[in-house]
Scaffold this active site. Structure first.
Site, PDB file in Angstrom:
ATOM      1  N   SER A 236       0.824  -1.203   0.000  1.00 24.33           N
ATOM      2  CA  SER A 236       0.000   0.000   0.000  1.00 24.33           C
ATOM      3  C   SER A 236       0.858   1.253   0.000  1.00 24.33           C
ATOM      4  O   SER A 236       2.035   1.214   0.356  1.00 24.33           O
ATOM      5  CB  SER A 236      -0.913   0.013   1.229  1.00 24.33           C
ATOM      6  OG  SER A 236      -1.805  -1.077   1.211  1.00 24.33           O
ATOM      7  N   GLY A 274      -3.289  -0.519  -3.664  1.00 20.03           N
ATOM      8  CA  GLY A 274      -2.161   0.095  -2.965  1.00 20.03           C
ATOM      9  C   GLY A 274      -1.698   1.410  -3.534  1.00 20.03           C
ATOM     10  O   GLY A 274      -0.640   1.917  -3.141  1.00 20.03           O
ATOM     11  N   GLU A 316      -7.770  -2.881  -7.433  1.00 20.74           N
ATOM     12  CA  GLU A 316      -8.533  -2.672  -6.199  1.00 20.74           C
ATOM     13  C   GLU A 316      -8.116  -1.394  -5.470  1.00 20.74           C
ATOM     14  O   GLU A 316      -7.537  -1.450  -4.384  1.00 20.74           O
ATOM     15  CB  GLU A 316      -8.370  -3.875  -5.270  1.00 20.74           C
ATOM     16  CG  GLU A 316      -8.906  -5.174  -5.852  1.00 20.74           C
ATOM     17  CD  GLU A 316      -8.539  -6.384  -5.020  1.00 20.74           C
ATOM     18  OE1 GLU A 316      -7.802  -6.226  -4.013  1.00 20.74           O
ATOM     19  OE2 GLU A 316      -8.979  -7.494  -5.375  1.00 20.74           O
ATOM     20  N   GLY A 318      -8.570   1.661  -3.026  1.00 19.71           N
ATOM     21  CA  GLY A 318      -9.428   2.033  -1.904  1.00 19.71           C
ATOM     22  C   GLY A 318      -9.006   3.390  -1.382  1.00 19.71           C
ATOM     23  O   GLY A 318      -9.711   4.383  -1.517  1.00 19.71           O
ATOM     24  N   ARG A 360      -3.368   5.579  12.748  1.00 14.49           N
ATOM     25  CA  ARG A 360      -2.299   5.361  11.780  1.00 14.49           C
ATOM     26  C   ARG A 360      -0.982   6.019  12.179  1.00 14.49           C
ATOM     27  O   ARG A 360       0.084   5.495  11.878  1.00 14.49           O
ATOM     28  CB  ARG A 360      -2.721   5.835  10.390  1.00 14.49           C
ATOM     29  CG  ARG A 360      -3.867   5.032   9.798  1.00 14.49           C
ATOM     30  CD  ARG A 360      -4.137   5.392   8.340  1.00 14.49           C
ATOM     31  NE  ARG A 360      -3.036   4.960   7.488  1.00 14.49           N
ATOM     32  CZ  ARG A 360      -2.119   5.756   6.983  1.00 14.49           C
ATOM     33  NH1 ARG A 360      -2.148   7.071   7.248  1.00 14.49           N
ATOM     34  NH2 ARG A 360      -1.161   5.284   6.218  1.00 14.49           N
ATOM     35  N   CYS A 391      -4.841   8.314  27.008  1.00 14.34           N
ATOM     36  CA  CYS A 391      -3.780   8.103  27.998  1.00 14.34           C
ATOM     37  C   CYS A 391      -2.628   7.292  27.405  1.00 14.34           C
ATOM     38  O   CYS A 391      -2.305   6.190  27.880  1.00 14.34           O
ATOM     39  CB  CYS A 391      -4.353   7.422  29.237  1.00 14.34           C
ATOM     40  SG  CYS A 391      -5.514   8.445  30.135  1.00 14.34           S
ATOM     41  N   GLU A 392      -2.038   7.817  26.367  1.00 16.34           N
ATOM     42  CA  GLU A 392      -0.886   7.215  25.699  1.00 16.34           C
ATOM     43  C   GLU A 392       0.030   8.324  25.214  1.00 16.34           C
ATOM     44  O   GLU A 392      -0.433   9.272  24.582  1.00 16.34           O
ATOM     45  CB  GLU A 392      -1.314   6.373  24.488  1.00 16.34           C
ATOM     46  CG  GLU A 392      -2.173   5.176  24.800  1.00 16.34           C
ATOM     47  CD  GLU A 392      -1.405   4.029  25.434  1.00 16.34           C
ATOM     48  OE1 GLU A 392      -0.159   4.014  25.326  1.00 16.34           O
ATOM     49  OE2 GLU A 392      -2.059   3.161  26.044  1.00 16.34           O
ATOM     50  N   TYR A 421      -8.836   4.135   6.312  1.00 22.61           N
ATOM     51  CA  TYR A 421      -8.388   3.383   7.485  1.00 22.61           C
ATOM     52  C   TYR A 421      -8.523   4.113   8.808  1.00 22.61           C
ATOM     53  O   TYR A 421      -8.219   3.543   9.853  1.00 22.61           O
ATOM     54  CB  TYR A 421      -6.944   2.864   7.301  1.00 22.61           C
ATOM     55  CG  TYR A 421      -6.809   2.041   6.056  1.00 22.61           C
ATOM     56  CD1 TYR A 421      -7.350   0.765   6.000  1.00 22.61           C
ATOM     57  CD2 TYR A 421      -6.221   2.563   4.915  1.00 22.61           C
ATOM     58  CE1 TYR A 421      -7.280   0.019   4.842  1.00 22.61           C
ATOM     59  CE2 TYR A 421      -6.145   1.828   3.745  1.00 22.61           C
ATOM     60  CZ  TYR A 421      -6.678   0.552   3.715  1.00 22.61           C
ATOM     61  OH  TYR A 421      -6.620  -0.174   2.562  1.00 22.61           O
TER      62      TYR A 421
END
Length: 463
Positions: A236, A274, A316, A318, A360, A391-392, A421
């Site tokens: 991708s 991709g 394909e 996307g 992402r 909390c990260e 995504y």
């Protein structure tokens, strides 16, 4: 990011990426990062003719804003650019009932990879013969449903699945059109987690090991299964056809072996998707017609060299259709200046979303841009980091971007290129409520996926 390469940093200044340049106008948009209807009027961002502050007032934040006209136009561009191909929209990028309908209306096919995505296709009324079903571990129930509905093709991914699908077709008295997913051993120049044609990963049958040839042999030997072609996907966020050239050569080699050794000429071949989009000024995606010309030339040349007929091709896309068509709108909650060891200051802009609506950046180290969406500003730009509320420490939405130095709580910021995504991989981390998807077109907005409520959140918590 919205800027060009080559920014010369002042001595002692906080450094962003080497290519990030301070903009001449912090209010400006870089068109290739945004949907085609996005524009600013007096500093206020509009998409689809809808001012985003007005959208926020009606629908709240955070919110995914989907430009319907842009989505449809990109779908048509792939349909027309790849004339003679079957163009399957890769639903995993983002799928809803409305989007599935748009895909069908614009003449595309639809690729799904779960029972849930198949349900969306069915509810949207997509003709099942125009649906393809992917997945490396489809359940018996999913395969039974796909066969019963009569999906146009099932892409098999393991010997277990071939056997499973054969049993299902016999029990149901139905047949299934099958493609075999193969790995061509191509190292796509992309992130490790989205490169999918090298040998050491979970997808497909290896050509080099002989597994792919054996898979075609088993499909041909299984009653109820019709072997229609090979499927190859190299990864991708790819910007040229170089990797496709190597993959096509190897896949067509297998295509010829099946014809020569197993006396079966497969009528189709899928080259995968991709195709990349512009997330920053460094990304230069090719036009679909240019990609089509390159891929067609590669396949035709290889077929000529082998003296075989060109199979019917499919692709394909996307991300390349939905990615630029959507942006995410956030409201700023806090602004914090943090002094670093070298004395430089980083501005942290915290928004009311984060990794629950866009994983992402944390997962792939992805880069994004953003802009102040609710007003113009004459303030000098500052290098900022846009972060979420979770909390990260890795809850980062935009790692480095220039924003006006007077950005403040209550302001709206928008992040482009979030169609692919982001909603699909969203979560309820920290019991966050997933944002709505709001479609905009011709000055009007409508919710196509509503915001989650606390009742939704607790619906499955049985105490």
């Amino acid at each position: 990011m919205t800027h060009e390469a080559g920014w010369a940093h002042a001595p002692g200044a906080l450094r962003g990426p080497a290519w990030l340049r301070q903009p001449d106008d912090v209010n400006a948009l870089l068109p290739q990062l945004w949907s085609t209807t996005a524009r600013k009027r007096d500093g206020v961002l509009e998409v689809g003719g809808v001012p985003l502050p007005e959208l926020a007032a009606v629908h709240g934040t955070p919110a995914y804003v989907l430009d319907e006209a842009d989505f449809r136009a990109r779908a048509r561009t792939f349909r027309d650019g790849f004339a003679g191909y079957d163009v399957y929209y890769a639903g995993k990028a983002f799928l809803s009932v409305a989007v599935a309908r748009w895909v069908a209306q614009e003449g595309l096919c639809l690729d799904v990879c779960s029972g849930g995505e198949l349900t969306v296709a069915e509810r949207a009324g997509v003709p099942m013969e125009r649906v393809g079903f992917h997945g490396n571990n489809k359940t018996v129930a999913e395969l039974e449903r796909a066969v019963t509905l009569g999906v146009g093709r099932i892409v098999v991914d393991s010997f277990d699945e071939i056997e499973r699908l054969g049993t299902i077709t016999r029990e149901l008295g139905r047949s299934a059109r099958v493609m075999v997913r193969v790995t061509a051993g191509v190292e796509a120049h992309t992130h490790e987690f989205i490169a999918t044609a090298h040998e050491d990963q979970k997808f497909g049958f290896s050509i080099a090991s002989g597994a792919a040839l054996e898979a075609t042999r088993r499909v041909l030997a299984t009653d109820g299964l019709e072997l229609v072609g090979l499927h190859s996907h190299i990864g991708s966020q790819i910007f040229d056809t170089a990797g496709f050239e190597v993959a096509a050569r190897r896949v067509l080699g297998l295509h010829q072996r099946v014809a020569d050794e197993l006396s079966h000429v497969m009528p189709e071949m899928d080259l995968g998707g991709g195709f990349g989009i512009a997330y920053t000024s460094q990304d230069e995606p090719a036009e679909p017609a240019h990609l089509a010309a390159g891929l067609t030339s590669i396949v035709e040349q290889e077929c000529r060299a082998r003296g075989i007929a060109v199979p019917h091709l499919s692709i394909e896309p996307g991300r390349a259709i939905v990615g630029p068509a959507m942006c995410t709108l956030y409201r700023v909650g806090t602004v914090k200046q943090v002094t670093l060891d070298a004395g430089a200051v980083r501005t942290y802009v915290s928004v009311d979303g984060g990794m629950s609506d866009n994983i992402r950046t944390a997962l792939y180290d992805a880069d994004y841009s953003c802009t102040l969406a609710s007003r113009g500003s004459d303030a000098a730009p500052v290098l900022a980091r846009v972060v979420g509320k979770h909390c990260e420490a890795g809850d980062i939405v935009v790692r480095d971007e220039f924003l006006p130095g007077d950005i403040a709580p209550g302001d709206l910021v928008a992040v482009p290129g979030t169609g692919a995504y982001c909603r699909s991989m969203s979560s309820n981390y920290n019991h966050a409520l997933r944002p709505p998807v709001v479609a905009v077109v011709d000055g009007a907005s409508r919710v196509i996926v509503r915001r989650e409520t606390e009742d939704d959140l607790l619906a499955t918590d049985v105490g």
